[in-house]
Write a protein that holds these residues in place. Structure first.
Motif, PDB file in Angstrom:
ATOM      1  N   THR A   1       0.823  -1.214   0.000  1.00 42.72           N
ATOM      2  CA  THR A   1       0.000   0.000   0.000  1.00 42.72           C
ATOM      3  C   THR A   1       0.855   1.261   0.000  1.00 42.72           C
ATOM      4  N   ALA A   2       1.880   1.305   0.822  1.00 44.51           N
ATOM      5  CA  ALA A   2       2.727   2.504   0.899  1.00 44.51           C
ATOM      6  C   ALA A   2       3.362   2.826  -0.449  1.00 44.51           C
ATOM      7  N   THR A   3       3.796   1.817  -1.167  1.00 43.19           N
ATOM      8  CA  THR A   3       4.412   2.028  -2.484  1.00 43.19           C
ATOM      9  C   THR A   3       3.394   2.556  -3.482  1.00 43.19           C
ATOM     10  N   ARG A   4       2.195   1.977  -3.465  1.00 45.65           N
ATOM     11  CA  ARG A   4       1.149   2.424  -4.393  1.00 45.65           C
ATOM     12  C   ARG A   4       0.707   3.853  -4.054  1.00 45.65           C
ATOM     13  N   GLU A   5       0.606   4.172  -2.766  1.00 45.27           N
ATOM     14  CA  GLU A   5       0.231   5.537  -2.382  1.00 45.27           C
ATOM     15  C   GLU A   5       1.317   6.531  -2.782  1.00 45.27           C
ATOM     16  N   LEU A   6       2.574   6.152  -2.629  1.00 48.77           N
ATOM     17  CA  LEU A   6       3.671   7.027  -3.035  1.00 48.77           C
ATOM     18  C   LEU A   6       3.646   7.282  -4.539  1.00 48.77           C
ATOM     19  N   LEU A   7       3.274   6.292  -5.326  1.00 46.45           N
ATOM     20  CA  LEU A   7       3.138   6.481  -6.772  1.00 46.45           C
ATOM     21  C   LEU A   7       2.094   7.555  -7.068  1.00 46.45           C
ATOM     22  N   ILE A   8       0.939   7.472  -6.417  1.00 49.60           N
ATOM     23  CA  ILE A   8      -0.114   8.478  -6.613  1.00 49.60           C
ATOM     24  C   ILE A   8       0.392   9.845  -6.183  1.00 49.60           C
ATOM     25  N   ALA A   9       1.045   9.921  -5.033  1.00 47.93           N
ATOM     26  CA  ALA A   9       1.558  11.202  -4.530  1.00 47.93           C
ATOM     27  C   ALA A   9       2.598  11.798  -5.476  1.00 47.93           C
ATOM     28  N   THR A  10       3.448  10.965  -6.039  1.00 48.31           N
ATOM     29  CA  THR A  10       4.487  11.432  -6.956  1.00 48.31           C
ATOM     30  C   THR A  10       3.871  11.993  -8.235  1.00 48.31           C
ATOM     31  N   ILE A  11       2.867  11.316  -8.755  1.00 47.47           N
ATOM     32  CA  ILE A  11       2.171  11.812  -9.945  1.00 47.47           C
ATOM     33  C   ILE A  11       1.475  13.129  -9.627  1.00 47.47           C
ATOM     34  N   ALA A  12       0.811  13.205  -8.472  1.00 45.47           N
ATOM     35  CA  ALA A  12       0.125  14.440  -8.080  1.00 45.47           C
ATOM     36  C   ALA A  12       1.108  15.601  -7.947  1.00 45.47           C
ATOM     37  N   ARG A  13       2.268  15.350  -7.381  1.00 40.52           N
ATOM     38  CA  ARG A  13       3.264  16.415  -7.226  1.00 40.52           C
ATOM     39  C   ARG A  13       3.784  16.870  -8.585  1.00 40.52           C
ATOM     40  N   ALA A  14       3.980  15.935  -9.510  1.00 41.00           N
ATOM     41  CA  ALA A  14       4.430  16.305 -10.859  1.00 41.00           C
ATOM     42  C   ALA A  14       3.390  17.182 -11.549  1.00 41.00           C
ATOM     43  N   VAL A  15       2.125  16.841 -11.395  1.00 36.78           N
ATOM     44  CA  VAL A  15       1.046  17.651 -11.973  1.00 36.78           C
ATOM     45  C   VAL A  15       1.031  19.028 -11.318  1.00 36.78           C
ATOM     46  N   TYR A  16       1.129  19.070 -10.009  1.00 33.00           N
ATOM     47  CA  TYR A  16       1.153  20.343  -9.278  1.00 33.00           C
ATOM     48  C   TYR A  16       2.309  21.219  -9.766  1.00 33.00           C
ATOM     49  N   ASP A  17       3.493  20.636  -9.847  1.00 33.99           N
ATOM     50  CA  ASP A  17       4.672  21.396 -10.271  1.00 33.99           C
ATOM     51  C   ASP A  17       4.541  21.891 -11.710  1.00 33.99           C
ATOM     52  N   GLU A  18       3.881  21.124 -12.559  1.00 36.40           N
ATOM     53  CA  GLU A  18       3.701  21.520 -13.955  1.00 36.40           C
ATOM     54  C   GLU A  18       2.742  22.699 -14.093  1.00 36.40           C
ATOM     55  N   PHE A  19       1.673  22.711 -13.289  1.00 34.34           N
ATOM     56  CA  PHE A  19       0.642  23.721 -13.467  1.00 34.34           C
ATOM     57  C   PHE A  19       0.698  24.874 -12.467  1.00 34.34           C
ATOM     58  N   ALA A  20       1.383  24.703 -11.358  1.00 35.48           N
ATOM     59  CA  ALA A  20       1.500  25.799 -10.389  1.00 35.48           C
ATOM     60  C   ALA A  20       2.448  26.850 -10.949  1.00 35.48           C
ATOM     61  N   PRO A  21       2.100  28.123 -10.803  1.00 38.60           N
ATOM     62  CA  PRO A  21       3.003  29.165 -11.288  1.00 38.60           C
ATOM     63  C   PRO A  21       4.293  29.165 -10.467  1.00 38.60           C
ATOM     64  N   PRO A  22       5.401  29.474 -11.100  1.00 37.68           N
ATOM     65  CA  PRO A  22       6.659  29.489 -10.347  1.00 37.68           C
ATOM     66  C   PRO A  22       6.641  30.590  -9.288  1.00 37.68           C
ATOM     67  N   VAL A  23       7.289  30.320  -8.191  1.00 35.77           N
ATOM     68  CA  VAL A  23       7.394  31.310  -7.124  1.00 35.77           C
ATOM     69  C   VAL A  23       8.532  32.258  -7.465  1.00 35.77           C
ATOM     70  N   VAL A  24       8.203  33.539  -7.540  1.00 33.02           N
ATOM     71  CA  VAL A  24       9.208  34.561  -7.851  1.00 33.02           C
ATOM     72  C   VAL A  24       9.694  35.143  -6.535  1.00 33.02           C
ATOM     73  N   PRO A  25      11.009  35.064  -6.278  1.00 31.29           N
ATOM     74  CA  PRO A  25      11.527  35.587  -5.011  1.00 31.29           C
ATOM     75  C   PRO A  25      11.290  37.096  -4.905  1.00 31.29           C
ATOM     76  N   ALA A  26      10.999  37.532  -3.698  1.00 28.85           N
ATOM     77  CA  ALA A  26      10.796  38.967  -3.453  1.00 28.85           C
ATOM     78  C   ALA A  26      12.119  39.697  -3.623  1.00 28.85           C
ATOM     79  N   LYS A  27      12.019  40.912  -4.135  1.00 30.45           N
ATOM     80  CA  LYS A  27      13.228  41.721  -4.300  1.00 30.45           C
ATOM     81  C   LYS A  27      13.642  42.263  -2.929  1.00 30.45           C
ATOM     82  N   PRO A  28      14.952  42.296  -2.685  1.00 34.47           N
ATOM     83  CA  PRO A  28      15.452  42.784  -1.380  1.00 34.47           C
ATOM     84  C   PRO A  28      15.186  44.257  -1.183  1.00 34.47           C
TER      85      PRO A  28
END
Length: 115
Positions: free
Chosen positions: A88-115
């Motif tokens: 179960t842990a391996t199968r859940e990690l597979l789902i989590a990894t796919i979800a994170r890849a989707v999140y990273d693909e569609f989430a806008p990049p974080v732009v660091p604040a200017k000092p």
């Protein structure tokens, strides 16, 4: 069907709102879609899990939901892990990894604040 739930067209407005809130509040499957997302990321989701047979085969372990991105947009995701001998842990990690890849693909990049 996930689109209908998201757009609140599957049921009456009141029941659609209730269903959406129930999906957001679910505590089942925290290591699936939500497993590797940034803490506090809203996810309206529902899991599914079959039993495991005597040969160690699990026909299904899934999670389907809608992830809210930091910019307020949403992305729908459904992951089905079928006919697996992995634990179960391996199968859940597979789902989590796919979800994170989707999140990273569609989430806008974080732009660091200017000092």
């Amino acid at each position: 069907m996930l689109a209908q739930v998201y757009h609140h067209t599957a049921l009456s407005q009141a029941n659609s709102a209730l269903l959406w809130q129930l999906l957001l509040d679910t505590s089942v499957g925290p290591q699936r879609i939500k497993g590797l997302l940034p803490a506090g990321t809203p996810v309206a989701h529902r899991t599914g899990t079959s039993g495991t047979n005597a040969e160690g085969l699990s026909p299904a372990l899934n999670d389907a939901g809608v992830i809210k991105l930091p910019n307020g947009q949403h992305v729908a995701l459904t992951v089905f892990v079928a006919d697996s001998h992995a634990d179960t842990a391996t199968r859940e990690l597979l789902i989590a990894t796919i979800a994170r890849a989707v999140y990273d693909e569609f989430a806008p990049p974080v732009v660091p604040a200017k000092p």
